[in-house]
Design a protein around this motif. Structure first.
Motif, short mmCIF file in Angstrom:
data_model
loop_
_atom_site.label_atom_id
_atom_site.label_comp_id
_atom_site.label_asym_id
_atom_site.label_seq_id
_atom_site.Cartn_x
_atom_site.Cartn_y
_atom_site.Cartn_z
N LEU A 1 7.43 -0.88 -58.67
CA LEU A 1 6.69 -1.90 -59.43
C LEU A 1 6.52 -1.50 -60.89
N GLY A 2 6.06 -2.49 -61.69
CA GLY A 2 5.75 -2.26 -63.10
C GLY A 2 4.24 -2.26 -63.28
N ALA A 3 3.76 -1.50 -64.26
CA ALA A 3 2.30 -1.42 -64.46
C ALA A 3 2.01 -0.91 -65.87
N GLY A 4 0.75 -0.81 -66.18
CA GLY A 4 0.38 -0.26 -67.48
C GLY A 4 -1.07 -0.54 -67.81
N MET A 5 -1.48 -0.06 -69.00
CA MET A 5 -2.83 -0.35 -69.49
C MET A 5 -2.78 -1.65 -70.28
N ALA B 1 -3.07 -3.06 -65.29
CA ALA B 1 -2.44 -4.18 -64.57
C ALA B 1 -1.17 -3.67 -63.90
N PHE B 2 -0.77 -4.38 -62.88
CA PHE B 2 0.49 -4.05 -62.23
C PHE B 2 1.10 -5.32 -61.63
N GLY B 3 2.39 -5.27 -61.41
CA GLY B 3 3.05 -6.43 -60.81
C GLY B 3 4.16 -5.96 -59.88
N MET B 4 4.17 -6.53 -58.69
CA MET B 4 5.18 -6.08 -57.71
C MET B 4 5.79 -7.26 -56.98
N PRO C 1 5.52 -6.12 -72.75
CA PRO C 1 4.77 -6.47 -73.97
C PRO C 1 3.26 -6.56 -73.73
N PHE C 2 2.86 -6.79 -72.45
CA PHE C 2 1.43 -7.00 -72.17
C PHE C 2 0.70 -5.73 -71.77
N THR C 3 1.41 -4.62 -71.74
CA THR C 3 0.74 -3.34 -71.43
C THR C 3 1.15 -2.26 -72.43
N GLU C 4 0.23 -1.37 -72.70
CA GLU C 4 0.52 -0.24 -73.58
C GLU C 4 -0.41 0.91 -73.23
N THR D 1 7.36 -17.54 -64.71
CA THR D 1 8.41 -16.55 -64.42
C THR D 1 7.82 -15.31 -63.76
N HIS D 2 6.50 -15.21 -63.79
CA HIS D 2 5.81 -14.09 -63.15
C HIS D 2 4.37 -14.50 -62.84
N THR D 3 3.64 -13.65 -62.11
CA THR D 3 2.26 -14.01 -61.80
C THR D 3 1.29 -13.50 -62.88
N SER D 4 1.84 -12.86 -63.92
CA SER D 4 0.98 -12.33 -64.99
C SER D 4 0.13 -13.39 -65.70
N PRO D 5 0.59 -14.66 -65.81
CA PRO D 5 -0.30 -15.64 -66.47
C PRO D 5 -1.67 -15.77 -65.80
N MET E 1 14.04 -11.13 -71.02
CA MET E 1 14.02 -10.43 -69.74
C MET E 1 13.74 -11.39 -68.58
N GLN E 2 13.18 -12.53 -68.90
CA GLN E 2 12.79 -13.47 -67.84
C GLN E 2 13.35 -14.86 -68.16
N ASP E 3 14.59 -15.12 -67.76
CA ASP E 3 15.20 -16.43 -68.01
C ASP E 3 14.38 -17.50 -67.31
N1 DAH Z 1 5.24 -9.41 -64.98
C1 DAH Z 1 6.18 -8.32 -64.83
C2 DAH Z 1 7.52 -8.85 -64.36
O1 DAH Z 1 7.56 -9.91 -63.82
C3 DAH Z 1 5.67 -7.30 -63.86
C4 DAH Z 1 4.52 -6.55 -64.42
C5 DAH Z 1 4.69 -5.40 -65.09
C6 DAH Z 1 3.24 -7.04 -64.27
C7 DAH Z 1 3.66 -4.66 -65.63
C8 DAH Z 1 2.16 -6.34 -64.81
C9 DAH Z 1 2.39 -5.16 -65.48
O2 DAH Z 1 0.92 -6.74 -64.70
O3 DAH Z 1 1.35 -4.47 -66.00
O4 DAH Z 1 8.50 -8.21 -64.53
#
Ligand code: DAH
Length: 345
Positions: A285-289, A309-312, A253-256, A169-173, A155-157
């Motif tokens: 945005l994406g989010a989850g537990m 968590a969430f990411g926008m 994969p990091f939220t459920e 590829t994202h700020t999740s790290p 999903m993240q080339d």
């Molecule tokens: N990291 C995800 C992306 O780049 C966005 C995201 C989704 C971040 C759900 C999160 C999350 O923290 O819970 O597509």
């Protein structure tokens, strides 16, 4: 001899009178007053004069010299004065001319958007965390429940630098790093803004480099309803009090469980139009537990602690908020675009 001296005097004084510049004047000074000049030359014939005449000629020679010298000095003064005058005239400033406008800069629209979102979350008690843009595969993927070879990595080339290092590829790290830094203890409430990179071909909605803002809350008894309430406040503050939100089931994969948040379309008020592709909703945005594996890998006891968590993407939010139709506008920096966000001409 007297005639000769007088003739010399007249000649020199005339020449000095007609001189045009300081250089010519200096040439005359050297020629007439120098050691090898004509006055000295004439005085060499003094030996042939009578004792009576000698002092007379001496006095006359001095007078001739003196008058040439004086004339040169006054001419020099005159030429210098004229030069200054000329310079002043050529450099006069017309103070009545209109001035050149000073162009005032301001923050880039994307910076403003990020700061607006930051302020909103700071107001809810969040602090700002940051992480590196050149990141380890471990934090970008593995610690987020994306082991090597996991299909969701597609999903993240990614731009890899070595096998284990990439441009994030994202700020999740930053989530994983922050949790790890807490040694499994205590609450976390952060947002992480920053640049991210993907191997995408740039077009109206894709950019190989863009920004994200990540949010993470970890504590005892954090529930899905906390996430929903937080996102609701965010959506209403950002897009208007009349906006509704909805959470759709999704997968990260990091939220459920994982969700995607939509807001009701402002253009049609939810009826369906071209902006919302006739659905009445726009994805934000994406989010989850936070997945228990992610908590455990960072040293948190997932029986005791839970989190959301969430990411926008601030570009996407700004595009929706201000009706910007192409993400590339943020990066090509056309002044006509930037001036619409407060940069004055
Ligand atoms: N990291 C995800 C992306 O780049 C966005 C995201 C989704 C971040 C759900 C999160 C999350 O923290 O819970 O597509």
């Amino acid at each position: 001899m007297e005639d000769k001296l007088r003739a010399l005097q007249t000649e020199a004084l005339e020449k000095i009178e007609s001189v045009q510049n300081l250089k010519e004047l200096n040439d005359i000074r050297v020629a007439y007053l120098g050691k090898k000049g004509p006055v000295t030359e004439i005085l060499k014939g003094m030996g042939k004069l009578s004792a009576e005449e000698r002092p007379k000629m001496g006095a006359l020679a001095n007078e001739v010299r003196g008058s040439i010298k004086e004339k040169i000095e006054s001419k020099q003064e005159k030429l210098e004065r004229e030069a200054v005058q000329k310079k002043l005239e050529s450099e006069t400033i017309d103070v009545t001319l209109p001035g050149r406008p000073v162009r005032k800069g301001s923050h880039h629209p994307l910076t403003k958007m990020v700061e607006e979102i930051e302020d909103l979350f700071i107001g809810m008690g969040y602090t700002i965390a940051e992480g590196p843009e050149v990141e380890k595969d471990y934090y970008n993927f593995e610690a987020l429940n994306l082991p090597k070879g996991h299909p969701a990595r597609d999903m993240q080339d990614s731009f890899y630098i070595t096998e284990d290092i990439l441009l994030r590829t994202h700020t999740s790290p930053v989530q994983a790093r922050t949790m790890e830094g807490k040694n499994g203890k205590g609450p976390i409430k952060i947002i992480c803004p920053g640049k991210v990179y993907r191997r995408d071909t740039d077009d109206a909605t894709h950019s190989h480099q863009f920004t994200q803002i990540e949010g993470l809350v970890v504590d005892e008894n954090i529930r899905m309803s906390d996430l929903k309430g937080t996102l609701q406040v965010f959506a209403k503050k950002m897009f208007g009090e009349d906006r509704e939100i909805r959470l759709r089931p999704s997968f990260f994969p990091f939220t459920e469980p994982s969700v995607e948040m939509d807001i009701s379309c402002k253009m049609c008020g939810g009826k369906g139009c071209n902006v919302c592709k006739k659905t009445g909703w726009i994805e934000i945005l994406g989010a989850g537990m936070v997945h228990p594996n992610v908590l455990e890998m960072a040293g948190y006891d997932s029986k005791k602690y839970t989190g959301f968590a969430f990411g926008m993407g601030p570009e996407r939010i700004a595009m929706l908020k201000y009706g910007i139709d192409d993400i590339r506008h943020f990066y090509t920096n056309d002044v006509r675009f930037l001036t619409q966000f407060g940069i004055q001409e």
